[in-house]
Design an enzyme around this catalytic site. Sequence first.
Site, short mmCIF file in Angstrom:
data_model
loop_
_atom_site.label_atom_id
_atom_site.label_comp_id
_atom_site.label_asym_id
_atom_site.label_seq_id
_atom_site.Cartn_x
_atom_site.Cartn_y
_atom_site.Cartn_z
N LYS A 136 2.16 -46.84 -4.72
CA LYS A 136 2.10 -47.98 -5.61
C LYS A 136 3.18 -47.87 -6.68
O LYS A 136 3.56 -46.74 -7.00
CB LYS A 136 0.71 -48.13 -6.25
CG LYS A 136 0.08 -46.86 -6.83
CD LYS A 136 0.69 -46.06 -7.94
CE LYS A 136 1.26 -46.64 -9.16
NZ LYS A 136 1.86 -45.62 -10.07
N TYR A 221 -3.14 -50.49 -11.74
CA TYR A 221 -4.52 -49.98 -11.65
C TYR A 221 -5.49 -50.93 -12.33
O TYR A 221 -6.61 -51.17 -11.84
CB TYR A 221 -4.64 -48.60 -12.33
CG TYR A 221 -4.02 -47.48 -11.55
CD1 TYR A 221 -4.69 -46.89 -10.49
CD2 TYR A 221 -2.77 -46.99 -11.89
CE1 TYR A 221 -4.13 -45.84 -9.78
CE2 TYR A 221 -2.20 -45.95 -11.19
CZ TYR A 221 -2.88 -45.38 -10.14
OH TYR A 221 -2.31 -44.34 -9.43
P1 NDP Z 1 9.49 -38.33 -9.19
O1 NDP Z 1 10.62 -38.80 -10.03
O2 NDP Z 1 8.78 -37.09 -9.59
O3 NDP Z 1 10.00 -38.10 -7.69
C1 NDP Z 1 10.73 -39.06 -6.99
C2 NDP Z 1 11.52 -38.36 -5.89
O4 NDP Z 1 12.21 -39.38 -5.15
C3 NDP Z 1 12.61 -37.42 -6.38
O5 NDP Z 1 12.15 -36.12 -6.67
C4 NDP Z 1 13.59 -37.42 -5.23
O6 NDP Z 1 13.12 -36.54 -4.23
C5 NDP Z 1 13.45 -38.83 -4.66
N1 NDP Z 1 14.56 -39.71 -5.06
C6 NDP Z 1 15.44 -40.25 -4.20
N2 NDP Z 1 16.34 -40.98 -4.84
C7 NDP Z 1 16.06 -40.90 -6.15
C8 NDP Z 1 16.67 -41.44 -7.32
N3 NDP Z 1 17.73 -42.22 -7.26
N4 NDP Z 1 16.10 -41.13 -8.51
C9 NDP Z 1 15.01 -40.38 -8.59
N5 NDP Z 1 14.39 -39.84 -7.51
C10 NDP Z 1 14.92 -40.09 -6.30
O7 NDP Z 1 8.49 -39.54 -9.05
P2 NDP Z 1 6.92 -39.48 -8.71
O8 NDP Z 1 6.69 -38.51 -7.64
O9 NDP Z 1 6.16 -39.36 -9.96
O10 NDP Z 1 6.67 -40.97 -8.16
C11 NDP Z 1 7.07 -41.37 -6.86
C12 NDP Z 1 6.25 -42.60 -6.46
O11 NDP Z 1 4.88 -42.25 -6.41
C13 NDP Z 1 6.36 -43.77 -7.43
O12 NDP Z 1 6.38 -44.99 -6.73
C14 NDP Z 1 5.10 -43.68 -8.25
O13 NDP Z 1 4.66 -44.93 -8.75
C15 NDP Z 1 4.13 -43.11 -7.24
N6 NDP Z 1 3.06 -42.33 -7.87
C16 NDP Z 1 1.77 -42.59 -7.53
C17 NDP Z 1 0.72 -41.91 -8.10
C18 NDP Z 1 -0.67 -42.18 -7.68
O14 NDP Z 1 -1.60 -41.68 -8.31
N7 NDP Z 1 -0.90 -42.95 -6.61
C19 NDP Z 1 0.98 -40.91 -9.13
C20 NDP Z 1 2.38 -40.64 -9.38
C21 NDP Z 1 3.37 -41.36 -8.77
P3 NDP Z 1 14.11 -35.66 -3.34
O15 NDP Z 1 14.77 -34.72 -4.30
O16 NDP Z 1 13.20 -35.01 -2.39
O17 NDP Z 1 15.10 -36.59 -2.70
#
Ligand code: NDP
Length: 364
Positions: A136, A221
């Site tokens: 989401k 949410y």
């Molecule tokens: P993060 O910033 O921690 O991680 C995102 C990951 O995406 C990065 O670590 C990277 O992984 C990859 N990525 C690829 N391109 C980019 C870019 N240009 N900039 C940043 N990251 C990039 O985010 P979250 O894990 O917190 O969130 C990811 C998704 O999950 C979002 O859509 C968020 O809304 C959702 N979410 C949902 C939750 C829930 O409870 N359902 C809770 C938290 C988040 P890599 O290095 O492996 O390429």
Amino acid sequence: MTTVSRRKFLSRIGAGTALLSVPSITSLSSDFFQGEKKLNIALVGLGYYSEFKLATALQETKHCQLAGIVTGTAAKAEKWKKQYNLSEKNIYNYQTFDRIADNKAIDVVYVALPNSMHHEFVIRAAKAGKHVICEKPMAVSVKECQEMIDACNKAKVKLAIGYRLHSEPYTQEAMRVGQQQVFGKVKIVESSMGFKIGDPTQWRLKKSMAGGGAMMDVGVYAIQAARYSTGEEPLYVTAQEFKTDPVKFKEVDETIFWQLEFPSGAVANSQTTYASSMERLFISAENGWLELRPAFGYGPIKGRTSQGELNLPNVNHQAMQMDDFALCLKENRESPVNGEEGLKDLKVVEAIYKAIATGGKVKI
Ligand code: NDP
């Protein structure tokens, strides 16, 4: 325990998981349908949520397991390969990702990337013939959501949104109380979700990556809660925006209050913010009420009604959510949190932004 949560709970511990019809979907490894074999999931984007919630939950799931990763960071690929004993052939980067189409060892792709990337990667996963879970908010516009749904339909793969709370017993009880009018007709819903955001350079504060601010991230949410508490789709919205830090929140919203009017006459008053922590759901019906607080975080969720404390199981939300999707695939059922569900929330988000821009009441 309520009937609904008891049924879910039983299905979690193994009862009621008999095989129903076998899907006509060819992309799933056939082993999954023959007994105890688990569904193989590949996580896309190894950020906070994948590392600390999804990968750990996948150590607890009964019907699925971590089998692959897609990452843009080579060092993460190495670390995860060792930590989870992943096969080299199940590790991709964003350029090689489409080759996953030829990999029978991956059944489901789980997209946990920044919001603006969901659209591209869900469509690429669908084209590769993989079922998809998308975090989401589903995408950053209704148009994108529709295109993702269309791509999954065309490829005959199933799509679920990462709405983990639909698999959570307190939330299921709130749905039951509201939708089955346990305390009579729902009149008022209050829902709020927010947290104090840190690092000013993160993608969540960039419109091009996040699509919006608190509203896109956690406002969904509160929208979801209003919708599942009433079991209705809202007709009208009014909304107000507040900004205390125009530098940090130059591109995206900091705090938004909004009101939804439902066909039955029920009204929801909701808030979201990046300024401080809040999470609460309150359902006020003709003859009683239900409150969840905390309501939307990773748990433990706590709740009470006008009749007393709720005492339901606390579960690993993400493990339940992924197992529920695995069973949907096994039984060839549509997920209750399918793409349409994500799209409906984005419709409300767009109407909220329009209501702020116009200052008036907007028909959804
Ligand atoms: P993060 O910033 O921690 O991680 C995102 C990951 O995406 C990065 O670590 C990277 O992984 C990859 N990525 C690829 N391109 C980019 C870019 N240009 N900039 C940043 N990251 C990039 O985010 P979250 O894990 O917190 O969130 C990811 C998704 O999950 C979002 O859509 C968020 O809304 C959702 N979410 C949902 C939750 C829930 O409870 N359902 C809770 C938290 C988040 P890599 O290095 O492996 O390429």
